[in-house]
Design a protein around this motif. Structure first.
Motif, PDB file in Angstrom:
ATOM      1  N   ALA A  59       0.787  -0.570  -0.192  1.00 21.15           N
ATOM      2  CA  ALA A  59       0.024  -0.133  -0.192  1.00 21.15           C
ATOM      3  C   ALA A  59       1.081   1.268  -0.228  1.00 21.15           C
ATOM      4  O   ALA A  59       1.066   2.416  -1.032  1.00 21.15           O
ATOM      5  N   ALA A  60       1.599   0.836   0.563  1.00 20.43           N
ATOM      6  CA  ALA A  60       3.166   2.140   0.575  1.00 20.43           C
ATOM      7  C   ALA A  60       3.437   2.354  -0.634  1.00 20.43           C
ATOM      8  O   ALA A  60       3.600   3.696  -0.738  1.00 20.43           O
ATOM      9  N   CYS A  61       4.080   1.521  -1.272  1.00 23.11           N
ATOM     10  CA  CYS A  61       4.499   1.248  -2.763  1.00 23.11           C
ATOM     11  C   CYS A  61       2.883   2.290  -4.005  1.00 23.11           C
ATOM     12  O   CYS A  61       3.474   3.104  -3.848  1.00 23.11           O
ATOM     13  N   ALA A  62       2.272   1.113  -3.056  1.00 23.65           N
ATOM     14  CA  ALA A  62       0.958   1.842  -3.542  1.00 23.65           C
ATOM     15  C   ALA A  62       0.844   3.545  -3.695  1.00 23.65           C
ATOM     16  O   ALA A  62       0.572   4.210  -4.918  1.00 23.65           O
ATOM     17  N   ARG A 129      -1.977   1.651 -13.805  1.00 21.86           N
ATOM     18  CA  ARG A 129      -1.781   0.693 -13.356  1.00 21.86           C
ATOM     19  C   ARG A 129      -0.903  -0.444 -12.263  1.00 21.86           C
ATOM     20  O   ARG A 129      -1.511  -1.465 -11.502  1.00 21.86           O
ATOM     21  N   THR A 130      -0.078   0.155 -12.384  1.00 19.42           N
ATOM     22  CA  THR A 130       1.274  -0.576 -10.602  1.00 19.42           C
ATOM     23  C   THR A 130       0.117  -0.693  -9.326  1.00 19.42           C
ATOM     24  O   THR A 130       0.374  -0.937  -9.405  1.00 19.42           O
ATOM     25  N   ALA A 131       0.493   1.211  -9.052  1.00 19.98           N
ATOM     26  CA  ALA A 131      -0.134   1.360  -8.474  1.00 19.98           C
ATOM     27  C   ALA A 131      -1.196   0.674  -8.021  1.00 19.98           C
ATOM     28  O   ALA A 131      -1.521  -0.017  -6.661  1.00 19.98           O
ATOM     29  N   SER A 132      -2.536   0.843  -8.721  1.00 19.93           N
ATOM     30  CA  SER A 132      -3.756   0.140  -8.872  1.00 19.93           C
ATOM     31  C   SER A 132      -3.568  -1.447  -8.217  1.00 19.93           C
ATOM     32  O   SER A 132      -4.221  -2.013  -7.138  1.00 19.93           O
ATOM     33  N   ALA A 133      -2.358  -2.294  -9.006  1.00 17.41           N
ATOM     34  CA  ALA A 133      -2.680  -3.666  -9.370  1.00 17.41           C
ATOM     35  C   ALA A 133      -2.024  -3.851  -7.736  1.00 17.41           C
ATOM     36  O   ALA A 133      -2.016  -4.751  -6.916  1.00 17.41           O
ATOM     37  N   LEU A 134      -1.098  -3.595  -7.092  1.00 17.27           N
ATOM     38  CA  LEU A 134      -0.291  -3.241  -5.501  1.00 17.27           C
ATOM     39  C   LEU A 134      -1.607  -3.122  -5.286  1.00 17.27           C
ATOM     40  O   LEU A 134      -0.985  -3.771  -3.381  1.00 17.27           O
TER      41      LEU A 134
END
Length: 159
Positions: A59-62, A129-134
């Motif tokens: 979540a922090a990475c997202a 898209r990456t943030a969403s996938a994370l």
């Protein structure tokens, strides 16, 4: 727009740690919790801290990934607000379930937590898209937690 990453990473790490520490401090696995009838599919106790640590890190990475992709302050502020609301709801669930010993109220609140995660996924998708996938593992884990919570209510109620 390319944005610096050091400050948001530090803030995201601090926010994740604060939510994790608050939730962990509120969580009481003492006699009341041990006496509850739990469904057969309840994961072993060591799975929970591993899952939550992973989820908070993702979540922090997202959050950082989506924040860096935000095009303006309004989008950034909305994103931060959505994450803050989610953190509040995450801690509130622990308070309702463990401290107030109200799994029934906690389940109702968990539905709001689930919606907040789904909202974050959709909002982040507009940015990355990456943030969403994370955030997908978070939604999956809270879905499992919801099934566990509901079963605890069914097996032990009324509260």
């Amino acid at each position: 727009m390319s944005r610096p990453w050091t400050m948001p990473v530090g803030i995201a790490i601090m926010a994740a740690l604060i939510v994790a520490l608050l939730g962990g401090t509120i969580t009481d696995l003492g006699p009341w919790y041990e006496s509850l009838h739990k469904p057969a599919f309840t994961p072993p106790r060591p799975v929970f801290p591993i899952a939550w640590t992973t989820i908070f890190a993702l979540a922090a990475c997202a959050g950082v990934t989506a924040w860096r992709a935000a095009r303006d302050c309004r989008t950034s502020d909305t994103l931060i607000g959505l994450f803050a609301l989610n953190g509040f709801l995450n801690v509130l669930w622990s308070l309702l379930f463990f401290r107030l010993q109200r799994p029934d109220w906690a389940f109702a609140e968990l539905l709001m937590l689930w919606v907040s995660i789904a909202t974050l996924i959709v909002y982040c998708l507009r940015l990355s898209r990456t943030a969403s996938a994370l955030l997908l593992p978070y939604l999956a884990w809270v879905s499992v937690a919801g099934m566990l919570n509901w079963q605890v209510v069914q097996l032990n109620g009324p509260f």
